[in-house]
Design a protein around this motif. Structure first.
Motif, PDB file in Angstrom:
ATOM      1  N   THR A   3       0.819  -1.206   0.000  1.00  0.00           N
ATOM      2  CA  THR A   3       0.000   0.000   0.000  1.00  0.00           C
ATOM      3  C   THR A   3       0.855   1.258   0.000  1.00  0.00           C
ATOM      4  O   THR A   3       0.326   2.354   0.029  1.00  0.00           O
ATOM      5  CB  THR A   3      -0.927   0.011   1.227  1.00  0.00           C
ATOM      6  OG1 THR A   3      -0.125  -0.049   2.408  1.00  0.00           O
ATOM      7  CG2 THR A   3      -1.891  -1.153   1.193  1.00  0.00           C
ATOM      8  N   ARG A 157      -5.212  -5.932  -8.640  1.00  0.00           N
ATOM      9  CA  ARG A 157      -5.749  -6.599  -7.451  1.00  0.00           C
ATOM     10  C   ARG A 157      -4.664  -7.275  -6.628  1.00  0.00           C
ATOM     11  O   ARG A 157      -4.699  -7.242  -5.406  1.00  0.00           O
ATOM     12  CB  ARG A 157      -6.821  -7.614  -7.853  1.00  0.00           C
ATOM     13  CG  ARG A 157      -8.093  -6.949  -8.291  1.00  0.00           C
ATOM     14  CD  ARG A 157      -9.150  -7.944  -8.634  1.00  0.00           C
ATOM     15  NE  ARG A 157     -10.395  -7.260  -8.968  1.00  0.00           N
ATOM     16  CZ  ARG A 157     -11.454  -7.873  -9.444  1.00  0.00           C
ATOM     17  NH1 ARG A 157     -11.428  -9.186  -9.656  1.00  0.00           N
ATOM     18  NH2 ARG A 157     -12.541  -7.188  -9.723  1.00  0.00           N
ATOM     19  N   ARG A 160      -2.716  -4.579  -4.976  1.00  0.00           N
ATOM     20  CA  ARG A 160      -3.614  -3.683  -4.228  1.00  0.00           C
ATOM     21  C   ARG A 160      -3.365  -2.215  -4.589  1.00  0.00           C
ATOM     22  O   ARG A 160      -3.208  -1.361  -3.711  1.00  0.00           O
ATOM     23  CB  ARG A 160      -3.475  -3.900  -2.738  1.00  0.00           C
ATOM     24  CG  ARG A 160      -3.872  -5.268  -2.307  1.00  0.00           C
ATOM     25  CD  ARG A 160      -3.811  -5.419  -0.818  1.00  0.00           C
ATOM     26  NE  ARG A 160      -4.027  -6.834  -0.498  1.00  0.00           N
ATOM     27  CZ  ARG A 160      -3.340  -7.480   0.397  1.00  0.00           C
ATOM     28  NH1 ARG A 160      -2.415  -6.858   1.104  1.00  0.00           N
ATOM     29  NH2 ARG A 160      -3.580  -8.746   0.622  1.00  0.00           N
TER      30      ARG A 160
END
Length: 162
Positions: A3, A157, A160
């Motif tokens: 992230t 995906r 992320r």
């Protein structure tokens, strides 16, 4: 770590670098117009998936880089890609909900429009000739769209990317 915004930016830069490499790969002389427009396909996907991160500014930078790589007049691709991606980003909620095959037909029409606009600008600046194989290249890009879409979605995906 996934992230991390720097990691996400590096992944996007790597994907665009791969698309530029695929864009300038040599093809046989008689088949130059049949080449898919990888940069446009990648830009359309990311403008649909992440319209807040990849939008007109990214398209402008990609267009400038594309002009530098191709050695064309600086700003032609930047102008056309910026205009094209503006409409993709503006209507991303509608376009995202269409089936892949309908998106593929829209991608064909969109790439034909982009290539025609680039031709018009180049024709106005100097006498350019339109290669009719460009239309078949747009069809090939449209046929590749579902696989590009699914590949990019899988990457987004797994890593992320938001």
């Amino acid at each position: 770590m996934r992230t991390n915004p720097i990691f996400q930016l590096l992944v996007l830069i790597a994907i665009f670098m791969i698309s530029f490499v695929l864009e300038i790969m040599p093809w046989p002389i008689g088949f130059q117009g049949l080449r898919p427009t990888w940069v446009v396909l990648v830009l359309i996907y990311w403008a649909l998936a992440l319209p807040n991160r990849v939008s007109v500014g990214t398209a402008f930078i990609a267009g400038i880089v594309w002009d530098l790589i191709l050695g064309s007049i600086l700003g032609i691709h930047a102008l056309v890609l910026s205009l094209a991606i503006y409409f993709v980003a503006k209507y991303h909620l509608i376009l995202r909900n269409l089936s892949l095959w309908l998106q593929s037909l829209l991608v064909i029409a969109y790439i034909i429009l982009i290539r025609f606009l680039i031709f018009v600008v180049e024709y106005l600046l100097h006498s350019a000739e339109f290669n009719t194989q460009e239309i078949l290249g747009a069809v090939i890009s449209g046929v590749l769209w579902p696989w590009i879409f699914l590949l990019m979605r899988q990457i987004r995906r797994q890593l992320r990317l938001r």
